[in-house]
Enzyme design. Structure first.
Site, PDB file in Angstrom:
ATOM      1  N   THR A  10      -5.294  -1.331   0.135  1.00 28.45           N
ATOM      2  CA  THR A  10      -4.065  -1.988  -0.297  1.00 28.45           C
ATOM      3  C   THR A  10      -4.138  -3.493  -0.138  1.00 28.45           C
ATOM      4  O   THR A  10      -3.735  -4.241  -1.034  1.00 28.45           O
ATOM      5  CB  THR A  10      -2.861  -1.441   0.499  1.00 28.45           C
ATOM      6  OG1 THR A  10      -2.777  -0.023   0.302  1.00 28.45           O
ATOM      7  CG2 THR A  10      -1.560  -2.081   0.030  1.00 28.45           C
ATOM      8  N   VAL A  13      -7.494  -8.648   4.515  1.00 29.71           N
ATOM      9  CA  VAL A  13      -7.105  -9.567   5.578  1.00 29.71           C
ATOM     10  C   VAL A  13      -8.275 -10.494   5.857  1.00 29.71           C
ATOM     11  O   VAL A  13      -9.408 -10.036   6.081  1.00 29.71           O
ATOM     12  CB  VAL A  13      -6.700  -8.807   6.860  1.00 29.71           C
ATOM     13  CG1 VAL A  13      -6.349  -9.799   7.970  1.00 29.71           C
ATOM     14  CG2 VAL A  13      -5.522  -7.884   6.590  1.00 29.71           C
ATOM     15  N   ALA A 109     -15.602   2.096   6.961  1.00 27.85           N
ATOM     16  CA  ALA A 109     -15.914   0.965   7.832  1.00 27.85           C
ATOM     17  C   ALA A 109     -14.754   0.640   8.753  1.00 27.85           C
ATOM     18  O   ALA A 109     -14.953   0.307   9.926  1.00 27.85           O
ATOM     19  CB  ALA A 109     -16.271  -0.258   6.988  1.00 27.85           C
ATOM     20  N   ASP A 110     -13.526   0.741   8.248  1.00 26.67           N
ATOM     21  CA  ASP A 110     -12.366   0.423   9.081  1.00 26.67           C
ATOM     22  C   ASP A 110     -12.265   1.345  10.275  1.00 26.67           C
ATOM     23  O   ASP A 110     -11.920   0.913  11.386  1.00 26.67           O
ATOM     24  CB  ASP A 110     -11.079   0.478   8.250  1.00 26.67           C
ATOM     25  CG  ASP A 110     -10.895   1.790   7.500  1.00 26.67           C
ATOM     26  OD1 ASP A 110     -11.864   2.560   7.350  1.00 26.67           O
ATOM     27  OD2 ASP A 110      -9.759   2.037   7.030  1.00 26.67           O
ATOM     28  N   THR A 187      21.773  10.547  -0.886  1.00 26.48           N
ATOM     29  CA  THR A 187      20.398  10.796  -1.317  1.00 26.48           C
ATOM     30  C   THR A 187      19.432   9.844  -0.625  1.00 26.48           C
ATOM     31  O   THR A 187      18.373  10.244  -0.145  1.00 26.48           O
ATOM     32  CB  THR A 187      20.289  10.630  -2.844  1.00 26.48           C
ATOM     33  OG1 THR A 187      21.123  11.608  -3.473  1.00 26.48           O
ATOM     34  CG2 THR A 187      18.854  10.812  -3.317  1.00 26.48           C
TER      35      THR A 187
END
Length: 258
Positions: A10, A13, A109-110, A187
């Site tokens: 997403t 950084v 990797a994270d 809702t």
């Protein structure tokens, strides 16, 4: 100074790290089509706003779970900072920890970086929960070995899927409910209760199962942008570490430079 780049599904950084201390960090939406030149224009402006210059960066390390984004980040490093970047899990930056799973090459990797950062900062048996595009639960034993874990849909991904599949449901913002009632009267509140308290129940249930299976005292570490959102309403976390992946990158870079 080190430029550590964490390229997630997403967001990307970018963080400036000096002797293990994070001096600045910036976030941009992940787009594999973004060129090195586009990154450079954006990043150089931010560096100047923080009082840094391009020449202050002597080392670059990239950790990515988006293979298509890697090339342009490597070009960014070589063209604009004059350094060949380290790539987490490859070459000189090969993992210094054991990935004790049948297919170690499939570990993101994270997740390996989180395992490294968590073990270095806390030791003992650990469960690391990372709230990203997916919510991952990673088990790291007292020796620092990655043992495996769990992958679940991220909360925003879950909400997007719900809204996309149900024509009459509105798009709502992720937030903690105003109270602890689980009987929604509209809702929107029913959706928020289902997503938020449903996620809390999942976290607590999975942590309880992991602790029972591990069978030893466990420290539970939460990281990722949404960790603080849930920390207010559950005692499942022992520690919040918002920069765990960056800390793992810094450790890996430090070890590679010796």
């Amino acid at each position: 100074m080190l430029l550590a780049i964490d390229a997630g599904n997403t967001n990307l950084v970018f963080a400036l790290v000096d002797d293990g201390d994070i001096k600045a960090r910036w976030r941009i939406a992940t787009d594999p089509r973004r060129t090195a030149d586009e990154y450079a224009v954006w990043l150089h402006q931010l560096l100047e706003l923080e009082g840094y210059q391009r020449g202050d960066i002597a080392m670059v390390i990239i950790g990515t779970v988006v293979p298509r984004a890697l090339h342009n980040l490597e070009v960014l490093s070589e063209k604009y900072f004059g350094v060949k970047p380290l790539v987490a899990g490859q070459g000189e930056a090969a993992w210094p920890i054991e990935l004790d799973v049948p297919e170690p090459e499939s570990v993101g990797a994270d997740r390996a970086l989180n395992a490294m950062g968590a073990h270095a900062r806390h030791g003992g048996d650990l469960v690391v929960i990372d709230f990203g595009t997916a919510t991952t639960f990673d088990v790291v034993d007292f020796s620092g070995t990655y043992k495996g874990g769990i992958i679940a849909p991220g909360i925003i991904l879950s909400l997007d899927a719900l809204v996309s599949a149900a024509a009459k449901l509105p798009r709502i913002a992720i937030a903690a409910p105003a109270d602890e009632s689980v009987v929604g009267r509209t809702t929107e509140t029913q959706m928020l209760i289902g997503v938020y308290w449903g996620y809390v129940a999942m976290i607590e249930g999975l942590v309880a199962r992991l602790k029972a299976e591990i069978g030893r005292p466990v420290t539970v570490i939460a990281t990722g942008g949404l960790a603080v959102l849930f920390a207010k309403h559950t005692d499942a976390f022992d520690v919040i570490e918002p920069d765990l992946t960056i800390q793992g990158l810094a450790l890996l870079a430090a070890g590679s430079s010796r």
